[in-house]
Scaffold this active site. Structure first.
Site, short mmCIF file in Angstrom:
data_model
loop_
_atom_site.label_atom_id
_atom_site.label_comp_id
_atom_site.label_asym_id
_atom_site.label_seq_id
_atom_site.Cartn_x
_atom_site.Cartn_y
_atom_site.Cartn_z
CG ASP A 143 -2.00 -1.06 1.10
OD1 ASP A 143 -2.63 -1.16 0.03
OD2 ASP A 143 -2.21 -1.82 2.07
N GLY A 144 2.16 1.14 0.21
CA GLY A 144 3.02 2.32 0.27
C GLY A 144 3.11 3.04 -1.07
N GLY A 172 3.02 -6.69 -2.05
CA GLY A 172 3.68 -6.20 -0.83
C GLY A 172 3.21 -6.97 0.38
CB SER A 173 4.06 -6.97 3.90
OG SER A 173 4.40 -5.63 4.05
NE ARG A 199 8.96 -5.88 7.62
CZ ARG A 199 8.13 -5.85 6.60
NH1 ARG A 199 7.86 -6.93 5.93
NH2 ARG A 199 7.55 -4.71 6.23
CG ASP A 241 -2.82 6.04 3.51
OD1 ASP A 241 -3.86 5.99 4.19
OD2 ASP A 241 -2.73 6.73 2.47
N1 ATP Z 1 13.62 0.85 -5.14
C1 ATP Z 1 13.26 1.22 -3.92
N2 ATP Z 1 14.16 1.34 -2.92
C2 ATP Z 1 13.79 1.68 -1.68
N3 ATP Z 1 12.53 1.93 -1.31
C3 ATP Z 1 11.57 1.83 -2.26
C4 ATP Z 1 11.90 1.47 -3.60
N4 ATP Z 1 10.75 1.44 -4.32
C5 ATP Z 1 9.75 1.79 -3.46
N5 ATP Z 1 10.25 2.01 -2.23
C6 ATP Z 1 9.53 2.35 -1.01
O1 ATP Z 1 9.05 1.16 -0.39
C7 ATP Z 1 8.00 1.52 0.50
C8 ATP Z 1 7.04 0.36 0.68
O2 ATP Z 1 6.41 0.10 -0.49
P1 ATP Z 1 5.23 -0.93 -0.78
O3 ATP Z 1 4.15 -0.20 -1.45
O4 ATP Z 1 5.72 -2.09 -1.54
O5 ATP Z 1 4.60 -1.30 0.63
P2 ATP Z 1 4.79 -2.45 1.69
O6 ATP Z 1 3.59 -3.31 1.79
O7 ATP Z 1 5.16 -1.74 2.96
O8 ATP Z 1 5.95 -3.32 1.12
P3 ATP Z 1 6.85 -4.40 1.81
O9 ATP Z 1 6.41 -5.71 1.28
O10 ATP Z 1 8.24 -4.03 1.36
O11 ATP Z 1 6.64 -4.27 3.28
C9 ATP Z 1 7.42 2.81 -0.06
O12 ATP Z 1 7.55 3.80 0.93
C10 ATP Z 1 8.32 3.15 -1.24
O13 ATP Z 1 8.70 4.52 -1.27
#
Ligand code: ATP
Length: 520
Positions: free
Chosen positions: A221-222, A252-253, A316, A487
């Site tokens: 969702d990030g 993502g997670s 995690r 969020d």
């Molecule tokens: N290439 C990158 N390197 C570092 N951070 C990144 C990159 N691409 C995206 N991000 C950051 O990763 C964060 C998390 O993104 P994502 O939408 O995948 O959410 P998530 O569910 O928290 O993911 P995760 O599975 O990593 O926990 C966002 O804040 C985004 O800015």
């Protein structure tokens, strides 16, 4: 994800696929079309009520590049008694594309259920028997009309892949499960990897809104959070947010956007849902904190949920159980998070909230494909209630919450696959749903609360305070530090103010006006 909505798998039952209106339209518009098209080898293709019936002795079925001639008795094809014929029923919702070539070969591509939560494109091919092109044209048009209803075909999609999403598997997931579906549906694709934090903000801020219909985030969702904010930062933010639909293909997670809009946590099922998705206005929430204004599409939390989400990173390894564990320990430990809160209420009692939800649910699915949008040059809406730095609006009362355990404002129903935390939430009612629970409830009630979420009884718990609200201010107090989540992202532990903008954003949903969740 069948269990999500508490309903059957829509990929088996296309009547759940938001297709009732398209079907009605189809019946009216293509009633002149002969539903059965004769094709080679004594076979036929029939437009039935909600699916395409394929009848033929030897149909060619190709799964992901593998072309096989299938005999009638194998591979799930059922024999019609007494005849050497095989029938196959393909729900219209699963049909991704259909075309025929100069040499009169008809090709139909559809999402074939390969495993419980996975579909892959499959192709059937026949040589047409009739040479009457207008008959075939009309039949193909009727088929695509039933397959897509009012949903835009061949969407132009900017795909953003966070290579670190889903524990580093996002790119692989995209290539294996998502790209083949988008290709089969003849979508126009432009893929870009995000290379750093907030990269998606830059991409969305600089995107040409006339070039794309959708930004699809292969991430958690990030990235969608960043995309909404990037679009909002354009000079004509309101226009951009209305023009481009934001979608999530779960990699993502935390994949709440996909759970609520696509009804699934599966990348390939989500890809089909996006291809067939209907444009849907989504409320967005302006958050002002210090001198910053950001947009929130999903939730804001202070207290137990924020802390559980943000302070359990070290757990995690537990997977999604870390949220349950973190929540449970704090609940049972009677942790409190005192704050002063002022709220602009819209619907106050649970009975009225239920009535609002039922009224929306009983409406026929709207068609927002052509909805009027803010003129070019229209920026984000003015803040009706000012910012957190302004004096409190005179209509609002600041109420001390000295025993607060959970302040949780949700703009969507599901926060995670098993947590329909905000069952009464609606995409575009101009409200977020606010849940407040005292932190010092007795342990038995605490355990019951946790159990009630998974049993879909949370809304009715007497100690769960549930309202629809359009704005609020929260001022945490008596704690040196703590967690605030917008969020799912951590922001400074400082007062903030929130204001809902009705239908400011756009997403793609299956129904056009509801989340894929069971109501209250
Ligand atoms: N290439 C990158 N390197 C570092 N951070 C990144 C990159 N691409 C995206 N991000 C950051 O990763 C964060 C998390 O993104 P994502 O939408 O995948 O959410 P998530 O569910 O928290 O993911 P995760 O599975 O990593 O926990 C966002 O804040 C985004 O800015």
């Amino acid at each position: 994800m069948a269990s999500l909505a508490g309903e059957d798998d829509p990929f088996k039952d296309p009547s759940l696929a938001g297709s009732s209106t398209p079907q009605l339209e189809s019946q009216m518009q293509d009633s002149a079309v002969d539903p059965t098209l004769a094709v080679g080898r004594n076979a036929s293709l029939t437009l039935a009520t909600d699916s395409l019936i394929v009848l033929g002795t030897s149909l060619l079925v190709r799964h992901e590049g593998l072309l096989e001639a299938r005999s009638s008795a194998c591979c799930g094809l059922s024999l019609t008694p007494g005849q050497n014929k095989a029938t196959r029923s393909i729900p219209f919702f699963n049909i991704l594309w259909a075309e025929y070539s100069q040499d009169e070969e008809i090709t139909i591509q559809y999402a074939h259920a390969e495993a419980k939560e996975t579909v892959r494109p499959a192709t059937i091919r026949y040589t047409l028997e009739t040479k009457e092109r207008d008959v075939v044209d009309a039949w193909m048009a009727a088929l695509l009309h039933r397959a897509y209803g009012p949903s835009q075909r061949q969407k132009r999609i900017k795909v953003l892949v966070n290579p670190f999403g889903g524990q580093g598997k996002a790119q692989k997931i995209y290539n294996k499960h998502i790209a083949p579906i988008l290709a089969a549906a003849r979508c126009e694709i432009d893929v870009e990897m995000t290379t750093h934090n907030e990269h998606a903000i830059e991409i969305a801020k600089n995107i040409d809104v006339d070039k794309y219909d959708v930004i699809a985030c292969c991430s958690g969702d990030g990235v969608p959070h960043e995309v909404f904010n990037g679009l909002g930062q354009k000079d004509d933010g309101a226009h951009a947010l209305a023009k481009i639909a934001v979608s999530q293909l779960p990699c993502g997670s935390g994949n709440a956007l996909s759970l609520n809009m696509n009804g699934t946590n599966s990348p390939s099922l989500a890809a089909v849902a996006m291809v067939k998705g209907l444009r849907t206005p989504l409320d967005l929430v302006s958050i002002t904190q210090r001198d910053k204004r950001t947009l929130s599409f999903l939730s804001q939390s202070v207290g137990i949920v924020a802390e559980t989400d943000l302070a359990t990173e070290h757990l995690r390894w537990m997977g999604s159980a870390r949220f349950t564990w973190g929540f449970f320990t704090r609940l049972v430990g009677k942790k409190i998070y005192p704050a002063d809160i002022a709220v602009k209420f819209e619907v106050e009692t649970k009975a009225d909230i239920r009535a609002v939800y039922s009224a929306e649910k009983s409406k026929p699915p709207p068609n927002h494909e052509e909805r009027p949008m803010p003129a070019m040059g229209t920026g984000l809406p003015e803040l009706k209630w000012g910012t957190v730095n302004d004096p409190l609006p005179t209509e609002w009362d600041l109420v001390p919450h000295d025993r607060l355990g959970n302040f949780y404002a949700g703009n969507m129903a599901y926060m995670s696959p098993d947590a329909n935390f905000f069952p009464a939430s609606l995409p575009s009612d101009g409200c977020v749903d606010l849940v407040r629970i005292d932190g010092d409830i007795d342990r038995w009630t605490a355990i019951k609360t946790l159990d009630a979420i998974s049993k879909h009884q949370f809304f009715d718990q007497p100690h769960v305070d549930y309202h629809k609200i359009s704005a609020y201010r929260i001022i945490p107090k008596n704690q040196p530090d703590g967690y605030i989540s917008i969020d799912g992202e951590r922001v400074p532990f400082q007062p903030f103010q929130a204001e809902v903008h009705k239908g400011l954003g756009t997403v793609l949903s299956r129904s056009g006006h509801l989340y894929e969740a069971r109501g209250p």
